[in-house]
Motif scaffolding. Structure first.
Motif, PDB file in Angstrom:
ATOM      1  N   GLN A 171      10.331  -1.276  21.863  1.00  0.00           N
ATOM      2  CA  GLN A 171      11.549   0.119  22.642  1.00  0.00           C
ATOM      3  C   GLN A 171      12.075   0.310  21.562  1.00  0.00           C
ATOM      4  OE1 GLN A 171      12.132  -2.426  26.024  1.00  0.00           O
ATOM      5  NE2 GLN A 171      11.093  -2.376  26.891  1.00  0.00           N
ATOM      6  N   LEU A 172      11.658   0.128  20.743  1.00  0.00           N
ATOM      7  CA  LEU A 172      13.098   0.805  19.557  1.00  0.00           C
ATOM      8  C   LEU A 172      13.185   1.827  19.490  1.00  0.00           C
ATOM      9  CD1 LEU A 172      14.854   0.413  17.945  1.00  0.00           C
ATOM     10  CD2 LEU A 172      13.395  -0.299  15.727  1.00  0.00           C
ATOM     11  N   ASN A 173      12.007   2.529  19.314  1.00  0.00           N
ATOM     12  CA  ASN A 173      11.843   4.080  19.453  1.00  0.00           C
ATOM     13  C   ASN A 173      12.127   5.034  20.012  1.00  0.00           C
ATOM     14  OD1 ASN A 173      11.513   6.220  17.088  1.00  0.00           O
ATOM     15  ND2 ASN A 173       9.758   7.043  18.528  1.00  0.00           N
ATOM     16  N   LEU A 174      11.820   4.270  21.733  1.00  0.00           N
ATOM     17  CA  LEU A 174      11.997   4.294  22.428  1.00  0.00           C
ATOM     18  C   LEU A 174      14.025   4.953  22.975  1.00  0.00           C
ATOM     19  CD1 LEU A 174      11.979   5.896  25.863  1.00  0.00           C
ATOM     20  CD2 LEU A 174      11.433   4.058  26.101  1.00  0.00           C
ATOM     21  N   GLU A 175      14.084   3.606  22.110  1.00  0.00           N
ATOM     22  CA  GLU A 175      15.813   3.221  21.929  1.00  0.00           C
ATOM     23  C   GLU A 175      17.013   4.045  21.768  1.00  0.00           C
ATOM     24  OE1 GLU A 175      18.776   1.083  24.231  1.00  0.00           O
ATOM     25  OE2 GLU A 175      17.255   1.548  24.777  1.00  0.00           O
ATOM     26  N   LEU A 176      16.033   4.644  19.856  1.00  0.00           N
ATOM     27  CA  LEU A 176      16.932   5.478  19.365  1.00  0.00           C
ATOM     28  C   LEU A 176      16.721   6.819  19.836  1.00  0.00           C
ATOM     29  CD1 LEU A 176      15.298   4.391  15.326  1.00  0.00           C
ATOM     30  CD2 LEU A 176      18.015   3.382  16.493  1.00  0.00           C
TER      31      LEU A 176
END
Length: 836
Positions: free
Chosen positions: A487-492
């Motif tokens: 989910q990191l990319n989505l969170e960024l």
């Protein structure tokens, strides 16, 4: 709660547990629990008040007497008092009556209201001489009308007469302003019947505020309380309002509306209001009964009968017909009273009606019941002449009392049974008794269950969703790390979008809507500073100083023209204003950018960015750079704005304006000579000329142009910078992944602990919920209300069922191959076994 079944003893605690669980759920805040609390109060209340309400002479007291088959309440027609009567259960041997008297002030109010209705002018009705005069006038009216029951006017006169007699007879018990209370023992009364007779006596009943009977009767068990109220058309308004207030009171559990429609033909406005108030009372709900009393009057009047039926069909279309009764309280009650009488007592004339038949001069009066009974027998056509043949001797009887005795002696108990049947009282008594003894409790619990069920459904849904949400989360460290990294990319991107949207909102608030108080305050300060500086420069302007500057520029000449002085003055003012505008404009921009940085740093997304990256991805640095660029831009704009001040406005030379007139006047004054002194003398005129020009320039700046300049200086770099920052944050994936790899172990452990704590908390709440619901359901089962059972949360409700996989098309083809013509042709033919 002592009257509740053992399985219902904890009902209140169980419902309150559900309400407490509701208060703990933020998502259910605002849920209206009014109906639940009202129905709970009713279900656990030790008393169940049944209020009889209606107009005077509607027959409320007679119906209550008929229900109890005892003559407790005063039931004289037209008796206009504001007396409340409560009838409560008493164990055998403990029957009691407690009397509360009106105050003298209340008696005077009632007397005044009755005098107004009779057209008698009076004051201080309780003074002895006034009482004597009023009593005499009342008797005159009664005699003139032909008797105390012959007309409404006669009834009012009799009511006033009884009120005054009651005051005189009970004067020692009546306080000027307070309501005094006495037990029957204080009157040396030893039994309920004697106390009831005392209270029923007209003059006593007229001055009583409240009568509380404690009576041994099975109908009153289980907390049932019968309440008789003042007429809703009482002559004293506050007595009528007492009834309207009572039918809306939370303690009121059921209402019996006693209607006069059968005898009057149409409902009065007070009856219409009564029906509306009772229907709107959430505490009463559908516990409403309607009795159309005096139905016997419709037996002799076809028009009355048709109007009654039309009224019922129109106004009670949606009402349960088992709650509607047509009755004759008079026939029904006294019919039950004479059932056990005989010829020896002249069928009650010497016992039941002994007081009412006493007339003047020894001549017997005819009781109201006897007249109604004779009408029933002779003219109502309710009786079968074959089954109930009337004795011909009644034609020779001289009095109605004699006819009454002869009919009963001839027809016997059968006619009383038929009278009771036709009166409708038996049906009314049976229905009310069945309701209060067998239907009341189950209905109260059913109402509570109906009100609690939506709450249980809402809580159940919240708990199941919360449980499944916790259960669906990864339960080990590696799974949490994997999920987080996925989910990191989505969170960024989410952080970048939130930052961009936040900055755009701040800019819009400041620029488009002018709602930013900081920017507004700073710009007002800029305006004030610029106007103040202009006034200061004009006030300190010195012709001598600028004269020297102009002469210094042309040393060959000793004479300086006015225009040269004005030119130096324009440069002097423009440059002075530029210094102030540059300084204050810088403050406006710098302060706003500081505000934006502080707002950004207070947001959750900014803290989340630190969690993901360990830094703010250069947000503060970028915003500081943008601030410096904006400050440089605003300095340039301020310099440009004030540089234009050096040039005169076109209006400065326009014919017909104040400025051209002032210019000419100044020229004439300054140019009368060639020396220095003439120019000095013209200084006020020169200052005024400069003010005319520069005031308009400064006004144009602060009112029109420069706010837009500031807005644009803020708008452009911040909006472009927000897009740039969002893009920069999104590009930090590699750095974020590396940083998170070092911190996720600890976070995953914390998250697992959080999930476990949340799960334990949910389990405790679910256990509380189920325990409370099981307790309520046990009570409902004990009441034979299984159909009202409330929903529980079963273990199966908490299991997450994974969706069934959808088989692919390829799998289906392999599993079930479709033979082709070629494959069929290539198969060897199987021949039958000849040996078989």
């Amino acid at each position: 709660m002592s009257s509740l079944l053992p399985s219902c003893q904890n009902l209140q605690a169980n419902v309150e547990t559900l309400l407490e669980l509701l208060n703990q759920q933020v998502s259910l805040r605002g849920y209206d629990t009014t109906a639940i609390q009202a129905s709970l109060r009713k279900a656990i209340s030790p008393s169940f008040e049944v209020v009889f309400a209606g107009a005077f002479s509607a027959g409320k007291s007679m119906l209550i007497n008929a229900l109890l088959e005892r003559e407790l309440l005063y039931s004289a027609e037209g008796h206009a008092t504001g007396t409340e009567c409560y009838i409560t259960y008493a164990e055998p041997g403990n029957e009691q009556v407690v009397l509360t008297f009106l105050s003298e002030q209340e008696i005077q109010e009632q007397a005044k209201a009755l005098c107004n209705r009779l057209g008698i002018e009076t004051t201080a009705a309780t003074r002895p001489e006034v009482m004597e005069m009023l009593t005499h006038k009342c008797q005159e009216i009664i005699d003139r009308e032909g008797g105390k029951d012959k007309s409404e006017r006669a009834k009012d006169a009799n009511a006033l007469k009884l009120l005054l007699e009651g005051f005189q007879a009970n004067k020692e018990r009546i306080h000027p302003t307070e309501n005094r209370t006495f037990s029957m023992q204080q009157f040396n009364i030893t039994n309920l019947e004697e106390a009831a007779r005392y209270a029923r006596r007209g003059n006593n009943s007229a001055v009583l505020r409240k009568i509380h009977y404690y009576c041994n009767h099975p109908l009153l068990q289980d907390g049932n309380v019968l309440v008789d109220t003042p007429g809703i058309d009482a002559p004293v308004e506050k007595d009528a309002e007492l009834t309207f207030t009572k039918v809306q009171h939370p303690d009121t559990s059921a209402v019996v509306c006693v209607m006069k429609t059968a005898s009057a033909g149409d409902p009065t406005k007070e009856e219409t209001r009564l029906m509306q108030l009772t229907r709107d009372n959430p505490g009463v709900r559908d516990r409403l009964f309607y009795v159309f009393n005096r139905v016997d009057e419709t037996w002799y009047n076809a028009q009355l009968r048709q109007r009654l039926e039309q009224f019922i069909n129109n106004d009670f279309r949606n009402t349960d017909r088992s709650r509607l009764f047509k009755a004759s309280g008079l026939l029904g009650f006294y019919g039950s009273q004479i059932q056990n009488t005989s010829l020896e007592t002249r069928f009650g004339l010497d016992t039941v009606f002994a007081e009412s038949i006493k007339g003047l001069g020894g001549q017997e009066e005819t009781p109201q019941f006897v007249n109604a009974f004779l009408n029933y027998c002779l003219t109502s056509q309710k009786l079968d002449p074959i089954k109930f043949p009337l004795p011909p001797e009644i034609l020779t009887d001289r009095t109605n009392n004699e006819k009454y005795v002869r009919i009963l002696r001839s027809l016997g108990p059968a006619i009383i049974d038929q009278l009771l049947l036709d009166s409708g009282i038996n049906e009314f008594r049976q229905s009310i008794t069945q309701y209060l003894t067998t239907e009341k409790r189950p209905q109260l619990f059913a109402n509570l269950a109906d009100d609690v069920q939506p709450l249980c459904i809402a809580l159940r849904r919240v708990y199941i969703q919360a449980w499944q949400e916790v259960e669906s989360q990864p339960q080990d460290i590696e799974a949490i790390k994997e999920q987080e990294l996925k989910q990191l990319n989505l969170e960024l991107k989410r952080v970048g979008d939130q930052l961009q949207q936040h900055i755009e909102a701040l800019v819009n608030e400041a620029v488009a809507s002018d709602r930013n108080t900081l920017l507004e305050r700073d710009f007002l300060k800029l305006k004030a500073s610029l106007v103040s500086e202009m006034d200061s420069l004009l006030n300190t302007f010195s012709v001598a100083e600028v004269y020297k500057r102009a002469q210094a520029s042309h040393k060959r000449n000793s004479v300086v023209p006015l225009l040269a002085v004005l030119a130096e003055a324009f440069y002097y003012l423009a440059n002075g204003l530029e210094d102030v505008l540059v300084a204050t404009a810088q403050d406006v921009i710098s302060n706003f950018f500081t505000y934006v940085i502080e707002q950004v740093q207070q947001q959750d997304y900014y803290r989340n960015l630190y969690r993901l990256l360990g830094n703010d991805a250069g947000i503060e640095q970028t915003l500081n750079r943008l601030r410096n660029e904006a400050i440089a831009a605003i300095i340039n704009e301020a310099q440009t704005e004030c540089d234009r001040y050096v040039r005169e406005r076109p209006e400065f030379y326009t014919e017909g304006t104040v400025s051209i007139w002032q210019l000419r006047s100044t020229l004439q004054q300054a140019c009368r000579g060639y020396d220095y002194q003439n120019m000095i003398d013209a200084e006020p005129a020169i200052r005024q000329l400069l003010r005319l020009d520069f005031e308009q320039k400064v006004k144009e700046t602060v009112m029109r142009t420069f706010r837009q300049t500031i807005n644009q200086t803020i708008n452009t770099p911040l909006l472009e910078g927000a897009v740039e920052l969002a893009d920069t944050i999104l590009k930090q994936y590699d750095q974020a992944r590396a940083y998170l790899a070092r911190t996720l172990d600890r976070e995953a452990q914390d998250r697992i602990r959080t999930y476990q704590a949340r799960k334990q908390e949910l389990q405790a709440s679910i256990d509380q919920f189920n325990q409370a619901v099981k307790g309520i359901n046990a009570c409902l089962e004990a009441m034979n209300l299984d159909r009202k059972r409330l929903p529980l949360i079963a273990e199966a409700d908490l299991v997450i069922v994974p969706p069934e996989p959808v088989p692919s098309l390829e799998t289906e083809v392999i599993a079930e191959p479709t033979p082709t013509s070629d494959s069929t042709a290539s198969q060897p033919e199987v021949l039958p076994d000849r040996g078989s």
